[in-house]
Design a protein around this motif. Structure first.
Motif, mmCIF file in Angstrom:
data_model
loop_
_atom_site.group_PDB
_atom_site.id
_atom_site.type_symbol
_atom_site.label_atom_id
_atom_site.label_comp_id
_atom_site.label_asym_id
_atom_site.label_seq_id
_atom_site.Cartn_x
_atom_site.Cartn_y
_atom_site.Cartn_z
ATOM 1 N N GLY A 162 0.809 -1.217 0.000
ATOM 2 C CA GLY A 162 0.000 0.000 0.000
ATOM 3 C C GLY A 162 0.842 1.267 0.000
ATOM 4 O O GLY A 162 0.595 2.196 -0.760
ATOM 5 N N LEU A 163 1.859 1.271 0.872
ATOM 6 C CA LEU A 163 2.700 2.466 0.984
ATOM 7 C C LEU A 163 3.524 2.714 -0.292
ATOM 8 O O LEU A 163 3.546 3.849 -0.793
ATOM 9 N N GLU A 165 2.679 1.946 -3.190
ATOM 10 C CA GLU A 165 1.726 2.436 -4.177
ATOM 11 C C GLU A 165 1.415 3.913 -3.943
ATOM 12 O O GLU A 165 1.295 4.698 -4.885
ATOM 13 N N ALA A 166 1.310 4.297 -2.657
ATOM 14 C CA ALA A 166 1.047 5.698 -2.340
ATOM 15 C C ALA A 166 2.192 6.590 -2.840
ATOM 16 O O ALA A 166 1.966 7.694 -3.317
ATOM 17 N N VAL A 167 3.440 6.107 -2.734
ATOM 18 C CA VAL A 167 4.586 6.888 -3.212
ATOM 19 C C VAL A 167 4.536 7.014 -4.734
ATOM 20 O O VAL A 167 4.823 8.063 -5.298
ATOM 21 N N ARG A 168 4.128 5.930 -5.400
ATOM 22 C CA ARG A 168 3.930 5.978 -6.851
ATOM 23 C C ARG A 168 2.854 7.002 -7.205
ATOM 24 O O ARG A 168 2.966 7.722 -8.184
ATOM 25 N N ALA A 169 1.785 7.029 -6.375
ATOM 26 C CA ALA A 169 0.642 7.881 -6.684
ATOM 27 C C ALA A 169 0.976 9.371 -6.589
ATOM 28 O O ALA A 169 0.326 10.185 -7.232
ATOM 29 N N VAL A 170 1.991 9.755 -5.794
ATOM 30 C CA VAL A 170 2.356 11.180 -5.749
ATOM 31 C C VAL A 170 3.303 11.522 -6.890
ATOM 32 O O VAL A 170 3.730 12.668 -7.030
ATOM 33 N N GLY A 171 3.642 10.533 -7.719
ATOM 34 C CA GLY A 171 4.531 10.784 -8.849
ATOM 35 C C GLY A 171 5.970 10.408 -8.556
ATOM 36 O O GLY A 171 6.891 10.873 -9.211
ATOM 37 N N GLU A 176 12.481 6.211 -5.533
ATOM 38 C CA GLU A 176 11.778 6.879 -4.430
ATOM 39 C C GLU A 176 10.760 5.944 -3.800
ATOM 40 O O GLU A 176 10.558 5.951 -2.578
ATOM 41 N N PHE A 180 11.126 5.412 0.142
ATOM 42 C CA PHE A 180 10.095 5.905 1.059
ATOM 43 C C PHE A 180 8.987 4.887 1.310
ATOM 44 O O PHE A 180 8.296 4.953 2.318
ATOM 45 N N ASN B 55 -5.537 8.580 -11.748
ATOM 46 C CA ASN B 55 -4.079 8.768 -11.657
ATOM 47 C C ASN B 55 -3.303 7.571 -12.227
ATOM 48 O O ASN B 55 -2.104 7.437 -12.005
ATOM 49 N N ARG B 81 4.342 10.269 -14.314
ATOM 50 C CA ARG B 81 4.691 10.899 -13.035
ATOM 51 C C ARG B 81 4.330 12.375 -13.037
ATOM 52 O O ARG B 81 3.856 12.914 -12.038
ATOM 53 N N ARG B 84 0.708 12.496 -12.281
ATOM 54 C CA ARG B 84 0.384 12.118 -10.900
ATOM 55 C C ARG B 84 0.757 13.207 -9.903
ATOM 56 O O ARG B 84 0.139 13.344 -8.847
ATOM 57 N N LYS B 85 1.802 13.971 -10.265
ATOM 58 C CA LYS B 85 2.229 15.099 -9.449
ATOM 59 C C LYS B 85 1.053 16.040 -9.161
ATOM 60 O O LYS B 85 0.969 16.629 -8.102
ATOM 61 N N PHE B 91 -6.003 7.578 1.315
ATOM 62 C CA PHE B 91 -6.390 6.166 1.376
ATOM 63 C C PHE B 91 -7.095 5.823 2.687
ATOM 64 O O PHE B 91 -6.868 6.456 3.713
ATOM 65 N N ARG B 95 -1.646 4.942 4.840
ATOM 66 C CA ARG B 95 -0.410 4.691 4.088
ATOM 67 C C ARG B 95 0.683 5.709 4.397
ATOM 68 O O ARG B 95 1.193 6.389 3.519
ATOM 69 N N ALA B 112 7.706 14.594 -6.431
ATOM 70 C CA ALA B 112 7.754 14.829 -7.869
ATOM 71 C C ALA B 112 8.190 16.261 -8.208
ATOM 72 O O ALA B 112 8.464 16.576 -9.354
ATOM 73 N N MET B 120 16.800 11.496 -2.413
ATOM 74 C CA MET B 120 17.504 10.304 -1.961
ATOM 75 C C MET B 120 18.295 10.570 -0.675
ATOM 76 O O MET B 120 18.520 9.677 0.126
ATOM 77 N N GLN B 168 1.366 18.281 -2.477
ATOM 78 C CA GLN B 168 1.571 18.148 -3.922
ATOM 79 C C GLN B 168 1.090 19.392 -4.667
ATOM 80 O O GLN B 168 1.345 19.530 -5.854
#
Lengths: 258, 263
Positions: A162-163, A165-171, A176, A180, B55, B81, B84-85, B91, B95, B112, B120, B168
């Motif tokens: 889930g987490l 996926e959430a990082v993917r969802a913010v772009g 990353e 994260f 998204n 990306r 999605r930004k 959720f 999460r 993003a 990093m 965001q």
């Protein structure tokens, strides 16, 4: 009222027990093991123990340098192996990897590393870079990659996605997502496995000396060849104490993390 | 209104999952910038599928989704990306990175916007830290900035989730059952937060809910889904019990109302 206890599967128990007995019998014959002979010859072992007692404490000061070398070999091996095992473990985790081909290749690479024993790597590196502690450190690096990456890739596969996926969802990018989303969930495991690898490495560096890869094991081999059993006992004692201390420390660190 | 960001359009969109389950069918839907839309339907009706198509977490198998005129469905990598930004997501299970501080969780919303070499090594620019703090202020918990996320209550954790989405600076917020793991009192607080943020910032907001009374109380526009199809689209003011019966395909019961859960 609880239901009646189901009856045991006796045929299966009997078959299993007979199979184990037969296997043991067959193996014992194969290596010529006999309880009678073992009991008759046990006095030889007793003699060896008697000769090893008491450990030669006057030898202790001369163990300081080789022991430090062993520790150095184990530290370098754990650090290099610990760093390199991160990408190996991540790419071997089905849920995080970068495609089937990379996953498959990395899995097999990991399996090869694990299949070959540490002594093999020590001999290989001793041949490549010459006898001594550097060969030992390189061998233990490979050994550490094998240990950590196998265990940790399984931890990574069991994280909650889930987490990430959430990082993917913010772009977020793949890296990353790892940093994260995935790795924080398995960080405790990583530290645990790294400490465990360090313990194994201190122990292994005793054996590595046998093939000339430096450390306290080299002294052990020399003293054993000269029948200096009281010194051998001293060396074994030192390693025993060192491993116990390291175990205590890593246990304390693991408790802190939990 | 055409210059405002946050417009969503589904054009003949469909999702068929491997195995044949239909998640979305012949979806034609237009959501205007700044709208507050509540999506209702029984479980498996395709509420999550709808949100996650916006998204690109779920891919369409037919038709298309557009965000501000750009097609989501064909995008990959960098392009995806970039889209999605502009779309925040909240959720049911929050999460958050439990072992990180609240502020570092909110900063994830800035990923993003900040070069990868900086993220990093946690070298967040001051500008982005300021945005994260403002996001925390907007959800009313700036004093929690340095607290470990795992020590917060459920409602506070969801506020951090909202702050992460706000960080965001999105044009759209997707909230997938945001109150399903919260108690009734906290549920109302979080719903009020979402409504207020929508009003203050004009962010297009889509919320999946399964309690009908919540949908009626907080929704401006209600969309009803059944078996992946749009079966209701109208104002929350005029939605009738009859409409809800059609959406759920059955008489609705106390289980469908939050108020009854409180008894």
């Amino acid at each position: 009222m609880i239901p009646q206890r189901p009856s045991r599967n006796w045929p299966l128990i009997i078959v299993t027990a007979s199979f184990l007995l037969a296997m043991t019998w067959w193996s014992g014959n194969g290596i010529g093991f006999s309880v009678v002979e073992f009991l008759c010859n046990i006095s030889g072992g007793g003699r060896l123990l008697a000769e090893s007692w008491p450990p030669d404490f006057s030898y202790l000061p001369r163990l300081a340098d080789p022991f430090m070398e062993t520790l150095n070999i184990a530290i370098i091996g754990t650090v290099i192996g610990g760093i390199l095992s991160v990408p190996v473990a991540v790419l071997a985790a089905r849920n995080l990897t970068l495609g089937r081909v990379i996953w498959f290749t990395d899995r097999n690479f990991m399996n090869v590393l694990r299949t070959l024993p540490d002594l093999f790597w020590a001999m290989l590196f001793a041949t490549a870079v010459g006898f001594g502690p550097v060969a030992g450190a390189l061998a233990l690096s490979v050994f550490t990659i094998a240990v950590i990456s196998k265990l940790w890739s399984e931890s990574l596969e069991s994280i909650d996605m889930g987490l990430p996926e959430a990082v993917r969802a913010v772009g977020g990018t793949w890296l990353e997502m790892l940093k994260f989303g995935a790795i924080p969930q398995a960080m405790q495991h990583y530290v645990s496995y790294a400490l465990y690898a360090f313990e194994l490495n201190v122990r292994a560096s005793m054996v590595l000396g046998l093939v000339g890869a430096g450390g306290i094991g080299m002294i052990l081999e020399t003293q054993r060849a000269n029948f200096e059993y009281e010194r051998v006992a001293m060396i074994v004692l030192v390693v025993l104490v060192a491993v116990l201390i390291i175990e205590e420390i890593s246990e304390a660190i693991r408790k802190q993390l939990a | 209104m055409s210059d405002q960001r946050g417009r969503i359009r589904f054009i003949d969109a469909g999702v068929t999952y491997p195995g044949g389950t239909v998640g979305m069918k012949d979806m034609n839907l237009e959501i205007e910038p700044g709208e507050f839309v509540v999506i209702v339907g029984s479980s498996g009706a395709g509420k999550s599928t709808l949100l996650r198509a916006v998204n690109g977490l779920n891919r369409l198998t037919s038709g298309s989704v557009e965000v501000d005129g750009e097609t989501v469905s064909q995008r990959e990598g960098r392009e995806l990306r970039a889209l999605r930004k502009r779309v925040g997501m909240i959720f049911q299970d929050f999460r958050l990175v439990k072992r990180l501080s609240v502020i570092n969780n909110v900063l994830i919303g800035r990923l993003a916007h900040v070069p990868g070499w900086r993220t990093m090594f946690n070298l967040w620019p001051q500008h982005d830290r300021d945005i994260a703090i403002r996001a925390l202020e907007r959800v009313g918990i700036p004093e929690k900035a340095w607290v470990r996320a795992s020590t917060l209550s459920g409602g506070q954790q969801q506020r951090v989730g909202i702050a992460r989405a706000l960080a965001q600076e999105p044009a759209i917020i997707l909230a997938d059952e945001p109150v399903a793991s919260l108690d009734p009192v906290t549920t109302h607080q979080i719903m009020r937060d979402l409504v207020r943020i929508n009003r203050e910032l004009g962010i297009t907001t889509l919320v999946n809910l399964h309690f009908l009374d919540l949908a009626r109380e907080y929704g401006k526009r209600i969309i009803g889904l059944k078996h992946g199809e749009l079966v209701y689209d109208g104002s929350a003011k005029t939605v009738t019990d009859e409409d809800f019966r059609d959406i759920y395909g059955r008489e609705f019961t106390e289980d469908d109302l939050l108020e009854e859960q409180q008894e």
